[in-house]
Design a protein around this motif. Structure first.
Motif, mmCIF file in Angstrom:
data_model
loop_
_atom_site.group_PDB
_atom_site.id
_atom_site.type_symbol
_atom_site.label_atom_id
_atom_site.label_comp_id
_atom_site.label_asym_id
_atom_site.label_seq_id
_atom_site.Cartn_x
_atom_site.Cartn_y
_atom_site.Cartn_z
ATOM 1 N N LYS A 1 14.306 57.626 26.588
ATOM 2 C CA LYS A 1 14.625 59.052 26.468
ATOM 3 C C LYS A 1 14.313 59.503 25.043
ATOM 4 N N PRO A 2 13.747 60.720 24.872
ATOM 5 C CA PRO A 2 13.411 61.197 23.529
ATOM 6 C C PRO A 2 14.638 61.686 22.759
ATOM 7 N N VAL A 3 14.695 61.323 21.497
ATOM 8 C CA VAL A 3 15.765 61.755 20.605
ATOM 9 C C VAL A 3 15.120 62.195 19.290
ATOM 10 N N ALA A 4 15.496 63.369 18.798
ATOM 11 C CA ALA A 4 14.993 63.847 17.510
ATOM 12 C C ALA A 4 15.938 63.387 16.399
ATOM 13 N N MET A 5 15.357 62.856 15.330
ATOM 14 C CA MET A 5 16.138 62.410 14.167
ATOM 15 C C MET A 5 15.626 63.153 12.936
ATOM 16 N N ILE A 6 16.505 63.904 12.272
ATOM 17 C CA ILE A 6 16.159 64.613 11.047
ATOM 18 C C ILE A 6 17.053 64.081 9.932
ATOM 19 N N CYS A 7 16.439 63.559 8.871
ATOM 20 C CA CYS A 7 17.189 62.978 7.754
ATOM 21 C C CYS A 7 17.230 63.978 6.601
ATOM 22 N N LEU A 8 18.399 64.120 5.988
ATOM 23 C CA LEU A 8 18.625 65.165 4.994
ATOM 24 C C LEU A 8 19.325 64.615 3.758
ATOM 25 N N ASN A 9 19.148 65.341 2.663
ATOM 26 C CA ASN A 9 19.876 65.048 1.434
ATOM 27 C C ASN A 9 20.831 66.210 1.187
ATOM 28 N N SER A 10 22.109 65.921 1.001
ATOM 29 C CA SER A 10 23.125 66.968 0.876
ATOM 30 C C SER A 10 23.156 67.621 -0.501
ATOM 31 N N GLY A 11 22.450 67.036 -1.452
ATOM 32 C CA GLY A 11 22.463 67.571 -2.802
ATOM 33 C C GLY A 11 23.395 66.842 -3.736
ATOM 34 N N ARG A 12 24.253 65.999 -3.192
ATOM 35 C CA ARG A 12 25.172 65.263 -4.068
ATOM 36 C C ARG A 12 24.595 63.911 -4.478
ATOM 37 N N ASN A 13 23.429 63.577 -3.903
ATOM 38 C CA ASN A 13 22.769 62.312 -4.206
ATOM 39 C C ASN A 13 21.746 62.544 -5.310
ATOM 40 N N ALA A 14 21.765 61.740 -6.346
ATOM 41 C CA ALA A 14 20.856 61.923 -7.481
ATOM 42 C C ALA A 14 19.397 61.688 -7.100
ATOM 43 N N PRO B 1 16.614 62.529 -4.700
ATOM 44 C CA PRO B 1 16.346 63.522 -3.648
ATOM 45 C C PRO B 1 15.631 62.952 -2.434
ATOM 46 N N LYS B 2 15.057 61.774 -2.591
ATOM 47 C CA LYS B 2 14.339 61.157 -1.463
ATOM 48 C C LYS B 2 15.244 60.270 -0.612
ATOM 49 N N LYS B 3 16.490 60.114 -1.058
ATOM 50 C CA LYS B 3 17.420 59.239 -0.343
ATOM 51 C C LYS B 3 18.359 60.064 0.524
ATOM 52 N N PRO B 4 18.344 59.863 1.852
ATOM 53 C CA PRO B 4 19.191 60.687 2.738
ATOM 54 C C PRO B 4 20.648 60.242 2.742
ATOM 55 N N ASP B 5 21.537 61.212 2.929
ATOM 56 C CA ASP B 5 22.941 60.887 3.162
ATOM 57 C C ASP B 5 23.505 61.702 4.334
ATOM 58 N N LEU B 6 22.627 62.427 5.028
ATOM 59 C CA LEU B 6 22.983 63.135 6.254
ATOM 60 C C LEU B 6 21.911 62.854 7.307
ATOM 61 N N PHE B 7 22.359 62.634 8.544
ATOM 62 C CA PHE B 7 21.425 62.269 9.605
ATOM 63 C C PHE B 7 21.791 63.066 10.852
ATOM 64 N N LEU B 8 20.841 63.837 11.357
ATOM 65 C CA LEU B 8 21.081 64.684 12.528
ATOM 66 C C LEU B 8 20.279 64.153 13.706
ATOM 67 N N PHE B 9 20.978 63.893 14.820
ATOM 68 C CA PHE B 9 20.331 63.446 16.059
ATOM 69 C C PHE B 9 20.533 64.515 17.129
ATOM 70 N N VAL B 10 19.479 64.778 17.911
ATOM 71 C CA VAL B 10 19.559 65.752 18.991
ATOM 72 C C VAL B 10 18.976 65.126 20.257
ATOM 73 N N VAL B 11 19.691 65.273 21.383
ATOM 74 C CA VAL B 11 19.231 64.712 22.654
ATOM 75 C C VAL B 11 19.598 65.685 23.778
ATOM 76 N N ASP B 12 18.796 65.707 24.828
ATOM 77 C CA ASP B 12 19.112 66.521 26.004
ATOM 78 C C ASP B 12 20.334 65.948 26.716
ATOM 79 N N ASN B 13 21.207 66.831 27.211
ATOM 80 C CA ASN B 13 22.378 66.354 27.954
ATOM 81 C C ASN B 13 21.974 65.570 29.198
ATOM 82 N N GLY B 14 20.796 65.905 29.758
ATOM 83 C CA GLY B 14 20.346 65.190 30.947
ATOM 84 C C GLY B 14 19.963 63.747 30.684
ATOM 85 N N SER B 15 19.844 63.366 29.419
ATOM 86 C CA SER B 15 19.461 61.996 29.066
ATOM 87 C C SER B 15 20.661 61.072 28.912
#
Length: 259
Positions: free
Chosen positions: A183-196, A198-212
C-alpha cells in the motif's frame, strides 16, 4: 514492537531463506538491541539449521525397492476394488507426508496485518531506521510535487498537510514514497527550526488512505502517544486519510502542531 511480538514473528524465520525478507526486518533489528531476544533468536536459528540438516541427511533405507516389489506381488491377488482402495489410501498418505514436509521446510508466511496498530508500529520503525530519501531537499513544495508525480497526489494534496508544512519555522528535509504491505504511504520529513542542523529532520509526517488500513483513529482529534527511542507521535483521521505526525521529543513539543 516489543520482545513478545518479535518472537511471534521470528518463530517463522528461516536462516537460509529469509535474511532479506522485509517482513522480518523490524523484528531482526530488535534482536540487536534486546540481549534476551538476541540469545533466544540465536538458539532458534541453531535449531532451524540443525533440523534442516537432519532432514536432508535422512538416507533411503536399503532394500526399500525390493520390499515394495515384494509387497506388490503379494497383493496382486486382492480384488480390483480393494486394490483401488489401497492405492487411493497410499496416494493420500504420500500427499499428506509431502505437504507436511514442505510446510516444515517452507512454512507459510504470516497473513498480512493491515491494522492501524501495525501500520503505526511500522512507521515508527521507518523513522528509527531512517531510509534514504527519494528527494532530499528543504523545499516542501518540491517534496510534495515529487510525491504527486509518483502517484501520491491524493496523499500529499490535503488540508491537513497544508496546515503543518505552512507553519512558521517549518522547513523540509526530504520525502519518500513508502511501500507498506503493498500500500502507498507518503512520508514527508521536516525540520522544526529548533535543530541547529537544517538538513536533520525532527518531524515526520505519514499519510495513508483509510482504505489501506483497518481500525484507523476514530476522528480528527489527534491521539498522542510516547513511542520508542524518544519518539512521540500524534495520529488522527481527516476525510478519507489517516495521518501520523511524529517527532523527536516529548508530548508538549508535539502538541503545538495540533493547536
Amino acid at each position: 514492537m516489543n520482545n513478545h511480538e518479535a518472537k511471534q514473528i521470528l518463530l517463522l524465520y528461516r536462516p537460509a531463506v529469509d535474511r532479506e525478507d522485509p517482513d522480518f526486518a523490524e523484528a531482526l533489528a530488535l534482536t540487536n538491541a534486546d540481549l534476551e531476544l538476541n540469545t533466544w533468536f540465536k538458539q532458534h536459528c541453531a535449531f532451524q539449521n540443525a533440523a534442516r540438516a537432519a532432514f536432508n541427511d535422512i538416507p533411503i533405507p536399503e532394500g526399500l525397492k525390493e520390499q515394495i516389489l515384494s509387497e506388490r506381488k503379494a497383493h496382486l491377488t486382492l480384488t480390483s476394488r480393494r486394490r483401488a482402495l489401497v492405492a487411493a489410501c497410499a496416494v493420500v498418505v504420500i500427499a499428506f507426508c509431502g505437504v507436511l514436509s514442505f510446510r516444515t521446510i517452507f512454512p507459510p508466511k504470516p497473513t498480512l496485518d493491515y491494522s492501524f496498530a501495525n501500520f503505526h508500529t511500522n512507521m515508527i520503525g521507518v523513522i528509527i531506521r531512517y531510509p534514504v530519501m527519494d528527494i532530499p531537499t528543504n523545499n516542501v513544495q518540491a517534496i510534495r510535487s515529487y510525491l504527486a508525480q509518483h502517484g501520491q497526489s491524493n496523499l500529499v494534496s490535503t488540508p491537513a498537510v497544508d496546515k503543518i508544512v505552512q507553519m512558521p519555522n517549518i522547513a523540509g528535509t526530504g520525502g519518500k514514497a513508502v511501500d507498506w504491505q503493498d500500500k502507498p504511504v507518503a512520508m514527508i520529513c521536516l525540520n522544526s527550526g529548533r535543530n541547529a542542523d537544517p538538513k536533520k529532520p525532527d518531524l515526520f509526517l505519514f499519510v495513508v488512505d483509510n482504505g489501506s488500513i483497518t481500525g484507523p483513529p476514530p476522528g480528527p482529534t489527534p491521539v498522542i502517544t510516547q513511542d520508542r527511542k524518544g519518539i512521540v507521535s500524534g495520529s488522527w483521521t481527516s476525510g478519507n486519510k489517516t495521518y501520523i505526525l511524529a517527532g523527536l521529543g516529548d508530548k508538549d513539543f508535539l502538541k503545538q502542531y495540533f493547536n
